[in-house]
Design a protein around this motif. Structure first.
Motif, PDB file in Angstrom:
ATOM      1  N   HIS A 185      10.505  65.212 -65.054  1.00  0.00           N
ATOM      2  CA  HIS A 185       9.333  64.731 -65.781  1.00  0.00           C
ATOM      3  C   HIS A 185       9.195  65.386 -67.162  1.00  0.00           C
ATOM      4  CE1 HIS A 185       8.354  63.788 -61.546  1.00  0.00           C
ATOM      5  NE2 HIS A 185       7.768  62.734 -62.071  1.00  0.00           N
ATOM      6  N   GLY A 186      10.169  66.186 -67.556  1.00  0.00           N
ATOM      7  CA  GLY A 186      10.168  66.737 -68.912  1.00  0.00           C
ATOM      8  C   GLY A 186       9.175  67.858 -69.122  1.00  0.00           C
ATOM      9  N   ARG A 187       8.977  68.728 -68.128  1.00  0.00           N
ATOM     10  CA  ARG A 187       8.038  69.856 -68.289  1.00  0.00           C
ATOM     11  C   ARG A 187       8.728  71.137 -67.839  1.00  0.00           C
ATOM     12  NH1 ARG A 187       4.683  66.167 -65.624  1.00  0.00           N
ATOM     13  NH2 ARG A 187       4.846  67.434 -63.747  1.00  0.00           N
ATOM     14  N   ILE A 188       8.821  72.089 -68.757  1.00  0.00           N
ATOM     15  CA  ILE A 188       9.381  73.405 -68.456  1.00  0.00           C
ATOM     16  C   ILE A 188       8.436  74.450 -69.024  1.00  0.00           C
ATOM     17  CG2 ILE A 188      11.305  74.988 -68.805  1.00  0.00           C
ATOM     18  CD1 ILE A 188      13.113  72.559 -69.106  1.00  0.00           C
ATOM     19  N   ASP A 189       7.921  75.277 -68.164  1.00  0.00           N
ATOM     20  CA  ASP A 189       7.007  76.345 -68.580  1.00  0.00           C
ATOM     21  C   ASP A 189       7.237  77.523 -67.643  1.00  0.00           C
ATOM     22  OD1 ASP A 189       5.082  77.940 -69.627  1.00  0.00           O
ATOM     23  OD2 ASP A 189       3.389  76.616 -69.188  1.00  0.00           O
ATOM     24  N   ILE A 190       8.103  78.439 -68.032  1.00  0.00           N
ATOM     25  CA  ILE A 190       8.501  79.539 -67.154  1.00  0.00           C
ATOM     26  C   ILE A 190       8.290  80.869 -67.861  1.00  0.00           C
ATOM     27  CG2 ILE A 190      10.189  78.178 -65.865  1.00  0.00           C
ATOM     28  CD1 ILE A 190      12.372  79.412 -67.621  1.00  0.00           C
ATOM     29  N   GLY A 191       8.295  81.919 -67.069  1.00  0.00           N
ATOM     30  CA  GLY A 191       8.184  83.275 -67.580  1.00  0.00           C
ATOM     31  C   GLY A 191       8.766  84.253 -66.579  1.00  0.00           C
ATOM     32  N   PHE A 192       9.404  85.296 -67.084  1.00  0.00           N
ATOM     33  CA  PHE A 192       9.984  86.319 -66.200  1.00  0.00           C
ATOM     34  C   PHE A 192      10.154  87.605 -66.991  1.00  0.00           C
ATOM     35  CE2 PHE A 192      13.306  83.593 -67.885  1.00  0.00           C
ATOM     36  CZ  PHE A 192      14.191  84.491 -68.478  1.00  0.00           C
ATOM     37  N   GLY A 193      10.282  88.700 -66.258  1.00  0.00           N
ATOM     38  CA  GLY A 193      10.413  90.012 -66.870  1.00  0.00           C
ATOM     39  C   GLY A 193      11.835  90.286 -67.325  1.00  0.00           C
ATOM     40  N   VAL A 194      11.944  90.906 -68.496  1.00  0.00           N
ATOM     41  CA  VAL A 194      13.247  91.265 -69.060  1.00  0.00           C
ATOM     42  C   VAL A 194      13.209  92.730 -69.486  1.00  0.00           C
ATOM     43  CG1 VAL A 194      13.839  88.936 -69.824  1.00  0.00           C
ATOM     44  CG2 VAL A 194      12.509  90.423 -71.330  1.00  0.00           C
ATOM     45  N   LYS A 195      14.381  93.285 -69.659  1.00  0.00           N
ATOM     46  CA  LYS A 195      14.475  94.680 -70.101  1.00  0.00           C
ATOM     47  C   LYS A 195      15.747  94.873 -70.913  1.00  0.00           C
ATOM     48  CE  LYS A 195      17.060  96.441 -66.125  1.00  0.00           C
ATOM     49  NZ  LYS A 195      17.106  97.462 -65.049  1.00  0.00           N
ATOM     50  N   GLY A 196      15.721  95.918 -71.713  1.00  0.00           N
ATOM     51  CA  GLY A 196      16.884  96.314 -72.501  1.00  0.00           C
ATOM     52  C   GLY A 196      17.040  97.817 -72.459  1.00  0.00           C
ATOM     53  N   THR A 197      17.846  98.350 -73.353  1.00  0.00           N
ATOM     54  CA  THR A 197      18.048  99.797 -73.381  1.00  0.00           C
ATOM     55  C   THR A 197      16.869 100.537 -74.009  1.00  0.00           C
ATOM     56  OG1 THR A 197      19.252  99.518 -75.467  1.00  0.00           O
ATOM     57  CG2 THR A 197      20.547  99.562 -73.430  1.00  0.00           C
ATOM     58  N   ARG A 198      15.995  99.826 -74.736  1.00  0.00           N
ATOM     59  CA  ARG A 198      14.861 100.480 -75.394  1.00  0.00           C
ATOM     60  C   ARG A 198      13.555 100.296 -74.641  1.00  0.00           C
ATOM     61  NH1 ARG A 198      15.759  98.951 -81.832  1.00  0.00           N
ATOM     62  NH2 ARG A 198      17.813  99.962 -82.051  1.00  0.00           N
ATOM     63  N   SER A 199      13.232  99.065 -74.264  1.00  0.00           N
ATOM     64  CA  SER A 199      11.937  98.814 -73.638  1.00  0.00           C
ATOM     65  C   SER A 199      12.039  97.605 -72.719  1.00  0.00           C
ATOM     66  CB  SER A 199      10.852  98.590 -74.698  1.00  0.00           C
ATOM     67  OG  SER A 199      11.171  97.442 -75.479  1.00  0.00           O
ATOM     68  N   LYS A 200      10.905  97.268 -72.131  1.00  0.00           N
ATOM     69  CA  LYS A 200      10.800  96.125 -71.233  1.00  0.00           C
ATOM     70  C   LYS A 200       9.778  95.145 -71.789  1.00  0.00           C
ATOM     71  CE  LYS A 200      11.757  98.994 -67.180  1.00  0.00           C
ATOM     72  NZ  LYS A 200      11.260  99.436 -65.837  1.00  0.00           N
ATOM     73  N   GLY A 201       9.802  93.945 -71.275  1.00  0.00           N
ATOM     74  CA  GLY A 201       8.857  92.940 -71.737  1.00  0.00           C
ATOM     75  C   GLY A 201       8.812  91.742 -70.808  1.00  0.00           C
ATOM     76  N   TRP A 202       7.995  90.783 -71.204  1.00  0.00           N
ATOM     77  CA  TRP A 202       7.811  89.540 -70.447  1.00  0.00           C
ATOM     78  C   TRP A 202       8.122  88.368 -71.378  1.00  0.00           C
ATOM     79  CZ3 TRP A 202       6.856  88.283 -65.459  1.00  0.00           C
ATOM     80  CH2 TRP A 202       6.446  86.979 -65.182  1.00  0.00           C
ATOM     81  N   MET A 203       9.126  87.579 -71.011  1.00  0.00           N
ATOM     82  CA  MET A 203       9.529  86.459 -71.833  1.00  0.00           C
ATOM     83  C   MET A 203       8.930  85.171 -71.290  1.00  0.00           C
ATOM     84  SD  MET A 203      13.195  84.736 -72.641  1.00  0.00           S
ATOM     85  CE  MET A 203      12.827  83.567 -71.352  1.00  0.00           C
ATOM     86  N   ARG A 204       8.395  84.353 -72.189  1.00  0.00           N
ATOM     87  CA  ARG A 204       7.831  83.065 -71.809  1.00  0.00           C
ATOM     88  C   ARG A 204       8.519  81.973 -72.612  1.00  0.00           C
ATOM     89  NH1 ARG A 204       1.567  80.815 -72.097  1.00  0.00           N
ATOM     90  NH2 ARG A 204       1.995  78.873 -70.959  1.00  0.00           N
TER      91      ARG A 204
END
Length: 196
Positions: free
Chosen positions: A128-147
């Motif tokens: 139906h053409g709808r994508i709305d996702i979010g998940f936690g990510v991290k790297g060597t410096r910090s962490k975050g939440w990508m949407r």
């Protein structure tokens, strides 16, 4: 006349049964109750003992049914989450995040899922053409939440990215979709799957 012929036979049979009852009185024993749980081991078995009572299974089902439903619900959610985590949409967003200079500046190198078992929140409905996702990510410096949010306005159209942001641990929200750059998700597997 037929009854008169059978009368001597029936009388002799009755006498034989009475005689055997006198000689073997144990043939006509009463039923013995079934052993109880605290009656000790059963040393001998008699064919004329009473059968044990069958326990009711309704109470057992009433106790185990909520546990069964809980396990079924958790398993179903885990299967759908695994399907989301292994989809090309999530892989494309992670790849775009790794190649984004702004994201590498904030998170560092080796950008990947924040948790060992990633949980993908939101809707992923390509039909139906709808994508709305979010998940936690991290790297060597910090962490975050990508949407990531993208829509397809027409049935045969392309997906248009509306939001691609990164929220850091301190609450700062950084929009990674820059105006001077083209959409990084165009001509990717996301668009290829939309045509199918």
């Amino acid at each position: 006349m037929f009854r008169r012929k059978l009368q001597p036979f029936s009388s002799s049979l009755t006498c034989a049964l009475r005689r055997s009852h006198v000689q073997h009185p144990n043939h006509y024993r009463t039923l013995i109750a079934a052993p109880r749980s605290n009656s000790g081991p059963l040393m001998s078995r008699r064919p004329d003992r009473a059968l044990p009572a069958i326990p009711s299974s309704s109470l057992r089902w009433a106790k185990t049914l909520p546990l069964f439903l809980a396990i079924l619900t958790v398993s179903t959610l885990a299967i759908f989450n695994y399907q989301k985590a292994s989809s090309s949409i999530v892989n494309s967003t992670l790849y775009a995040l790794r190649t984004s200079p702004r994201a590498r500046e904030l998170l560092g190198d080796e950008i990947y899922f924040r948790d060992k078992i990633p949980w993908i929140w939101g809707e992923m409905n390509q039909l139906h053409g709808r994508i709305d996702i979010g998940f936690g990510v991290k790297g060597t410096r910090s962490k975050g939440w990508m949407r990531f949010r993208s829509v397809r306005r027409t049935r045969l159209g392309y997906f248009e990215t509306q939001e691609w942001s990164l929220e850091l641990e301190d609450g700062q929200v950084v929009h990674l979709l820059e105006e001077d750059r083209s959409d990084p998700f165009k001509n990717t597997t996301l668009q290829a799957e939309a045509k199918i």
